[in-house]
Scaffold this active site. Sequence first.
Site, PDB file in Angstrom:
ATOM      1  N   ARG A   1      24.208   8.945  11.284  1.00 38.58           N
ATOM      2  CA  ARG A   1      24.311   7.952  10.221  1.00 38.58           C
ATOM      3  C   ARG A   1      25.440   8.312   9.266  1.00 38.58           C
ATOM      4  NH1 ARG A   1      22.476   8.075   4.663  1.00 38.58           N
ATOM      5  NH2 ARG A   1      21.564  10.130   4.875  1.00 38.58           N
TER       6      ARG A   1
ATOM      7  N   HIS B   1      18.037  16.398   6.898  1.00 40.17           N
ATOM      8  CA  HIS B   1      18.275  15.404   5.869  1.00 40.17           C
ATOM      9  C   HIS B   1      17.706  14.029   6.201  1.00 40.17           C
ATOM     10  CE1 HIS B   1      20.265  13.888   2.377  1.00 40.17           C
ATOM     11  NE2 HIS B   1      21.042  13.079   3.043  1.00 40.17           N
TER      12      HIS B   1
ATOM     13  N   PHE C   1      33.443   8.030   0.858  1.00 40.28           N
ATOM     14  CA  PHE C   1      32.365   8.794   1.484  1.00 40.28           C
ATOM     15  C   PHE C   1      32.808   9.187   2.884  1.00 40.28           C
ATOM     16  CE2 PHE C   1      27.590   8.957   0.582  1.00 40.28           C
ATOM     17  CZ  PHE C   1      27.784   9.397  -0.702  1.00 40.28           C
TER      18      PHE C   1
ATOM     19  N   ILE D   1       0.854  -1.177   0.000  1.00 37.12           N
ATOM     20  CA  ILE D   1       0.000   0.000   0.000  1.00 37.12           C
ATOM     21  C   ILE D   1       0.889   1.225   0.000  1.00 37.12           C
ATOM     22  CG2 ILE D   1      -1.640   1.335   1.351  1.00 37.12           C
ATOM     23  CD1 ILE D   1      -2.527  -1.480   2.428  1.00 37.12           C
TER      24      ILE D   1
ATOM     25  N   LEU E   1      19.146  18.977  -2.325  1.00 38.96           N
ATOM     26  CA  LEU E   1      20.501  18.602  -1.936  1.00 38.96           C
ATOM     27  C   LEU E   1      21.530  19.029  -2.990  1.00 38.96           C
ATOM     28  CD1 LEU E   1      21.717  16.864   0.405  1.00 38.96           C
ATOM     29  CD2 LEU E   1      21.904  15.069  -1.280  1.00 38.96           C
TER      30      LEU E   1
ATOM     31  N   HIS F   1      10.440   8.560  -2.152  1.00 39.06           N
ATOM     32  CA  HIS F   1      11.589   9.397  -1.882  1.00 39.06           C
ATOM     33  C   HIS F   1      12.920   8.693  -2.143  1.00 39.06           C
ATOM     34  CE1 HIS F   1      14.219  12.179  -0.005  1.00 39.06           C
ATOM     35  NE2 HIS F   1      14.677  11.204   0.742  1.00 39.06           N
TER      36      HIS F   1
ATOM     37  N   GLU G   1      27.853  16.470  -1.936  1.00 37.64           N
ATOM     38  CA  GLU G   1      29.168  16.731  -1.386  1.00 37.64           C
ATOM     39  C   GLU G   1      30.207  16.845  -2.498  1.00 37.64           C
ATOM     40  OE1 GLU G   1      28.867  14.534   2.239  1.00 37.64           O
ATOM     41  OE2 GLU G   1      31.038  14.535   2.459  1.00 37.64           O
TER      42      GLU G   1
ATOM     43  N   ARG H   1      30.711  16.008   7.784  1.00 35.81           N
ATOM     44  CA  ARG H   1      29.421  16.642   7.554  1.00 35.81           C
ATOM     45  C   ARG H   1      28.924  17.497   8.703  1.00 35.81           C
ATOM     46  NH1 ARG H   1      24.963  12.667   4.722  1.00 35.81           N
ATOM     47  NH2 ARG H   1      26.036  12.617   2.723  1.00 35.81           N
TER      48      ARG H   1
ATOM     49  N   GLN I   1      19.704  14.226  11.333  1.00 35.76           N
ATOM     50  CA  GLN I   1      20.931  14.604  10.633  1.00 35.76           C
ATOM     51  C   GLN I   1      20.710  15.817   9.721  1.00 35.76           C
ATOM     52  OE1 GLN I   1      22.771  12.051   7.449  1.00 35.76           O
ATOM     53  NE2 GLN I   1      24.438  12.003   8.920  1.00 35.76           N
TER      54      GLN I   1
ATOM     55  N   HIS J   1      22.379  18.094   6.600  1.00 40.11           N
ATOM     56  CA  HIS J   1      23.375  18.073   5.536  1.00 40.11           C
ATOM     57  C   HIS J   1      23.904  19.494   5.354  1.00 40.11           C
ATOM     58  CE1 HIS J   1      25.203  17.396   1.634  1.00 40.11           C
ATOM     59  NE2 HIS J   1      25.051  16.113   1.835  1.00 40.11           N
TER      60      HIS J   1
ATOM     61  N   GLY K   1      26.900   8.479   5.509  1.00 35.13           N
ATOM     62  CA  GLY K   1      26.354   8.530   4.155  1.00 35.13           C
ATOM     63  C   GLY K   1      26.484   7.164   3.497  1.00 35.13           C
TER      64      GLY K   1
HETATM   65  C1  FAD Z   1      18.270  14.088  -1.023  1.00 29.63           C
HETATM   66  C2  FAD Z   1      18.603  12.802  -0.347  1.00 29.63           C
HETATM   67  C3  FAD Z   1      19.694  12.058  -0.760  1.00 29.63           C
HETATM   68  C4  FAD Z   1      20.010  10.864  -0.137  1.00 29.63           C
HETATM   69  N1  FAD Z   1      21.109  10.180  -0.567  1.00 29.63           N
HETATM   70  C5  FAD Z   1      21.446   9.026   0.051  1.00 29.63           C
HETATM   71  C6  FAD Z   1      22.596   8.311  -0.362  1.00 29.63           C
HETATM   72  O1  FAD Z   1      23.320   8.736  -1.245  1.00 29.63           O
HETATM   73  N2  FAD Z   1      22.908   7.160   0.256  1.00 29.63           N
HETATM   74  C7  FAD Z   1      22.121   6.649   1.250  1.00 29.63           C
HETATM   75  O2  FAD Z   1      22.434   5.591   1.750  1.00 29.63           O
HETATM   76  N3  FAD Z   1      21.004   7.299   1.646  1.00 29.63           N
HETATM   77  C8  FAD Z   1      20.651   8.475   1.094  1.00 29.63           C
HETATM   78  N4  FAD Z   1      19.543   9.159   1.525  1.00 29.63           N
HETATM   79  C9  FAD Z   1      18.642   8.543   2.500  1.00 29.63           C
HETATM   80  C10 FAD Z   1      17.723   7.493   1.837  1.00 29.63           C
HETATM   81  O3  FAD Z   1      17.359   7.932   0.560  1.00 29.63           O
HETATM   82  C11 FAD Z   1      16.438   7.213   2.602  1.00 29.63           C
HETATM   83  O4  FAD Z   1      16.738   6.955   3.918  1.00 29.63           O
HETATM   84  C12 FAD Z   1      15.712   5.991   2.042  1.00 29.63           C
HETATM   85  O5  FAD Z   1      15.466   6.169   0.682  1.00 29.63           O
HETATM   86  C13 FAD Z   1      14.419   5.711   2.746  1.00 29.63           C
HETATM   87  O6  FAD Z   1      13.726   4.672   2.061  1.00 29.63           O
HETATM   88  P1  FAD Z   1      12.373   4.054   2.577  1.00 29.63           P
HETATM   89  O7  FAD Z   1      12.068   2.900   1.740  1.00 29.63           O
HETATM   90  O8  FAD Z   1      12.501   3.818   4.036  1.00 29.63           O
HETATM   91  O9  FAD Z   1      11.291   5.203   2.428  1.00 29.63           O
HETATM   92  P2  FAD Z   1      10.758   6.035   1.155  1.00 29.63           P
HETATM   93  O10 FAD Z   1      11.527   5.750  -0.053  1.00 29.63           O
HETATM   94  O11 FAD Z   1      10.650   7.430   1.621  1.00 29.63           O
HETATM   95  O12 FAD Z   1       9.324   5.461   0.922  1.00 29.63           O
HETATM   96  C14 FAD Z   1       8.229   5.734   1.767  1.00 29.63           C
HETATM   97  C15 FAD Z   1       7.000   5.121   1.201  1.00 29.63           C
HETATM   98  O13 FAD Z   1       5.975   5.134   2.179  1.00 29.63           O
HETATM   99  C16 FAD Z   1       4.770   5.529   1.603  1.00 29.63           C
HETATM  100  N5  FAD Z   1       3.928   6.135   2.633  1.00 29.63           N
HETATM  101  C17 FAD Z   1       4.273   7.097   3.504  1.00 29.63           C
HETATM  102  N6  FAD Z   1       3.229   7.391   4.277  1.00 29.63           N
HETATM  103  C18 FAD Z   1       2.210   6.597   3.921  1.00 29.63           C
HETATM  104  C19 FAD Z   1       0.866   6.416   4.361  1.00 29.63           C
HETATM  105  N7  FAD Z   1       0.339   7.108   5.348  1.00 29.63           N
HETATM  106  N8  FAD Z   1       0.104   5.517   3.720  1.00 29.63           N
HETATM  107  C20 FAD Z   1       0.603   4.790   2.713  1.00 29.63           C
HETATM  108  N9  FAD Z   1       1.850   4.901   2.267  1.00 29.63           N
HETATM  109  C21 FAD Z   1       2.654   5.793   2.868  1.00 29.63           C
HETATM  110  C22 FAD Z   1       5.160   6.462   0.495  1.00 29.63           C
HETATM  111  O14 FAD Z   1       4.197   6.439  -0.493  1.00 29.63           O
HETATM  112  C23 FAD Z   1       6.461   5.860   0.005  1.00 29.63           C
HETATM  113  O15 FAD Z   1       6.205   4.950  -1.032  1.00 29.63           O
HETATM  114  C24 FAD Z   1      19.218  10.375   0.919  1.00 29.63           C
HETATM  115  C25 FAD Z   1      18.146  11.124   1.355  1.00 29.63           C
HETATM  116  C26 FAD Z   1      17.855  12.348   0.771  1.00 29.63           C
HETATM  117  C27 FAD Z   1      16.767  13.186   1.347  1.00 29.63           C
END
Ligand code: FAD
Lengths: 231, 116, 566
Positions: free
Chosen positions: C378, C343, C118, C32, C243, C41, C246, C278, C231, C233, C380
């Site tokens: 954390r 971040h 990194f 879901i 973002l 994201h 770096e 960082r 964290q 950035h 990177g």
């Molecule tokens: C700009 C940026 C760059 C980054 N670069 C790096 C990197 O180079 N290396 C690294 O290791 N990490 C990086 N990170 C961190 C990393 O991207 C995230 O920690 C990671 O992608 C999180 O993944 P996730 O699957 O937990 O959540 P997400 O990918 O955020 O997915 C969340 C999901 O939950 C769903 N959702 C949320 N709320 C609800 C709800 N109420 N009902 C139903 N669905 C819901 C959304 O639809 C989405 O599909 C970066 C973060 C940012 C902000």
Amino acid sequence: MVEFRIFRFDPEKNKEPEFKPYQFEPFKGMTILEGLYHILENMDSSLAFRSSCREAVCGSCAMHINGVYRLACKTQIQILKSPITIRPLSHLPIIKDLVVDLNPFFDRFREIKPYLIPKENPPEKEYLQSVEDREKIDDWLDCILCGACYGSCPVCAQDPKYLGPHALLKALRFVDDSRDGATRERVAFVTQNSGIFRCHTIFNCREVCPKDLDPTKAIAKLKWKSVFKKF
Amino acid sequence: MNQKQSFSSAYGWFIQRITGILLAFFLIVHINVLHFGEKFFIDFNMVTQRLEGSFLWAIFYIIFIPVVLFHGLNGIWGLVEDYRPSQGAQKTVKVLLWILGIVGTFYGILAITPFL
Amino acid sequence: MLFHEVLVIGGGLAGLRAAIEIAKMGQEVAIISKIHPMRSHSGEAQGGINASLANVEKSKDDSKEKHWYDTVKGSDFLADQDASEILTASAPEAIFEMEHWGCPFSRTPEGKIAQRPFGGAGFPRTCYATDKTGLYLLQTVWEQNIKHNVKVYEEWVVLGLATEDGKCCGVILMDLRSGELVAMGANAVIFATGGIGRIYANTTNAITNTGFAISIPYWVGVPLKDMEFIQFHPTSLARTHILMTEGCRGEGGYLRNKDGERFMSKYVSEKVMELGPRDIVARSIQTEINEGRGFPDGTVHLDLTHLGAKKIMERLPGIRDICMNFIGIDPIYEPIPITPGTHYIMGGIDTDKNGQTPMEGFFAAGECACVSTHGANRLGGNSLLETVVFGWRAGEKAAESVKGKDKKAKTKALEDALKREQDNIQNFKKLSGKENPYKIKDELAEMMVKSFGLFRKEEDMKTGLDEIMKLKERFKNIRGAFGGKVFNLDLLSFYEIKANLDVAEVLAISAIARKETRGSHYRTDFNKRDDQNWLKHTIATYSPEGPQLSYKPVTITKFQPEERKY
Ligand SMILES: Cc1cc2nc3c(=O)[nH]c(=O)nc-3n(C[C@H](O)[C@H](O)[C@H](O)COP(=O)(O)OP(=O)(O)OC[C@H]3O[C@@H](n4cnc5c(N)ncnc54)[C@H](O)[C@@H]3O)c2cc1C
Ligand code: FES
């Protein structure tokens, strides 16, 4: 002062869509998406649109803005002439306002089996892939599935079964991948009736692609491959 | 993915390109000798004279006829396909176009053979 | 009533990875997501994902243990070492799996997965695919979900959890397309809902990363852990906070204040300059801004102009694109205005190393979970790793836990929960106050940056907490939500703003309580780490009067805490 003329259609209320004007003062560097949020938060909370990343990598916010398919989050208000007319993507069913039903778009995508079908059983570590082989797929990887190409393609408009630029681009991404073993099936599949030969090389997809990809070229490459089966 | 898809449309597309290139050549020659020769208005005598002059002209037209017919009729087929007619309609149109092509080629060549 | 054996909430990397595992194990699963999985994201991540593959010359002495040590040291020793060990030990396998599924990693000349250096890591161990690692990983796992034919409910929002006898038995959903409320039963629910960056105004996160999802389990009694650790950035684009990698500084960019001075020399040695760790760079930038040496719009400049057009076009084309599209500045000719940006959240839903939360039948994975592999800070490249490793583990555990269970929805509990949400929505629609809820959202986010940002101080934080309580009062006096059914973004925002307020409160109370400086939690009034009293996790549990704090020991298996020096 800028004026947005937004395509509005609420299936619960309206029989016919209409364009509604909204006027506000934009700040320097304001994007269309920020404008839409400004309207949602301060002027009309019934507005519906999609967004997520606000940095042109998630593909949520493709729409038709002053005559061109663009990403709302990537488009500056100041480069456009007011009033700015905003419409949803074309030839897809409208859910509400700027939100369209992308199921037909994703259904076409699924048809091409968009996942790696490996040539051989995986080794203990990674498959080795030379830098040159990796480079071959480099141009086909960045698709964010925003639908701008699909919306702008007259063939997609006329033929809902046409696989479409996004799916064909993805197909080539796997055909060109040195690790993929289903090349022949893939090429045979896109050669079908609603495949590559429906493309009339109109170049719209390439023109609108917000990630500067070239689906037209990808389709042309697939056409040659289908003739020479030289994979 | 259905693996049994045929590659016939691929060849159709490819031959269309080849015939296209050939046509560029044939048409230039053809129009040039017909309209920009001695007289602007042509008549039957002129044509027969030229064809009797050299058997190369006969061969020229024997190739030209199938090429132009294929290119034209396949072009029509492309247009038809764009409108996604039903299976039955597709088949009918396809058969009609093939008949047109074969009969046209046969009849055209028949007209040329006396000059060989 | 709809029923699936396992429900995965969230279509980001963690959720998609969990679903694949469950499908592979033959259990019935559905995802879901409030947005299409490809819009998650995770696709925004740029830099890469860590694993000690030792693929490049400089990393040939790298090992899982060194990766483990770096992670624990980076966490300022707050990480549970058994969890970090799992993370780092499973890393190579997890990366190879992604590669076997087709992820287009960049390559070394021998054809292996390429790695780059990194921050905080002893070796170049961050595997990357140009600067779009997140997007490609997300594509890859989504493609595998297509292959396994996993059912995805796109644009369905989870509004609440249904529980029976303290066990999770399903969720209450809103289908955005129809606006209908639906109860969906499940024997296990996995939350993989990502970060909460949007409670801060200056976040690099996507618009969808609000505090909402994480507060859903909190409201029904699942505790949140270590919420004070956020964290920041150093370099995010002014105003939009997109973002700025770096790499900008890696390629030789300068940081300048309003006098044109390269101020980093004041904070670190001449050798390190802009390339310090960082947190130090972020704090230095913030100091300049706080002490009035920033530009009037509250920024400093990231100056690339001396690099020349060629280098920028070649090495940083994405950055140039972003600057031109989003603030109308061409970095070849003009410096980029930047500020530090919020971040990542180290804390989250309290889970053990299998993703199991204290509530039976309820799991969490990814950024929303706090397995505590990252502790107080954390590294990177470790969080993408966390999403795949712990997504996989949580999926496996959830699938095992539902084996042999009745495939029937617990109708009574679900109906009660459904009723509760229907009432909630009715209440939102009935409100008739004057306040604009979005104002409250914005004020909260601005306040969080000020009071719970890079530098924290008792009085600031107390004022901040007061502010939160005031905003909560004001929230009771907002206008009613838009009444339409189809794609009602307004109604969803009401939920999100309410949740943001609650999550901010948890964060505030946890932060005020922790009287030490550790990792990202930097206090000017207690600027030393205090292992004697504070080497423990903060646990916050919901009560109607506000969050109740308790503490939990840190698991230390191998590395004894030492001073964190780079
Ligand atoms: C700009 C940026 C760059 C980054 N670069 C790096 C990197 O180079 N290396 C690294 O290791 N990490 C990086 N990170 C961190 C990393 O991207 C995230 O920690 C990671 O992608 C999180 O993944 P996730 O699957 O937990 O959540 P997400 O990918 O955020 O997915 C969340 C999901 O939950 C769903 N959702 C949320 N709320 C609800 C709800 N109420 N009902 C139903 N669905 C819901 C959304 O639809 C989405 O599909 C970066 C973060 C940012 C902000
Ligand atoms: S919001 Fe993600 S592409 Fe525009």
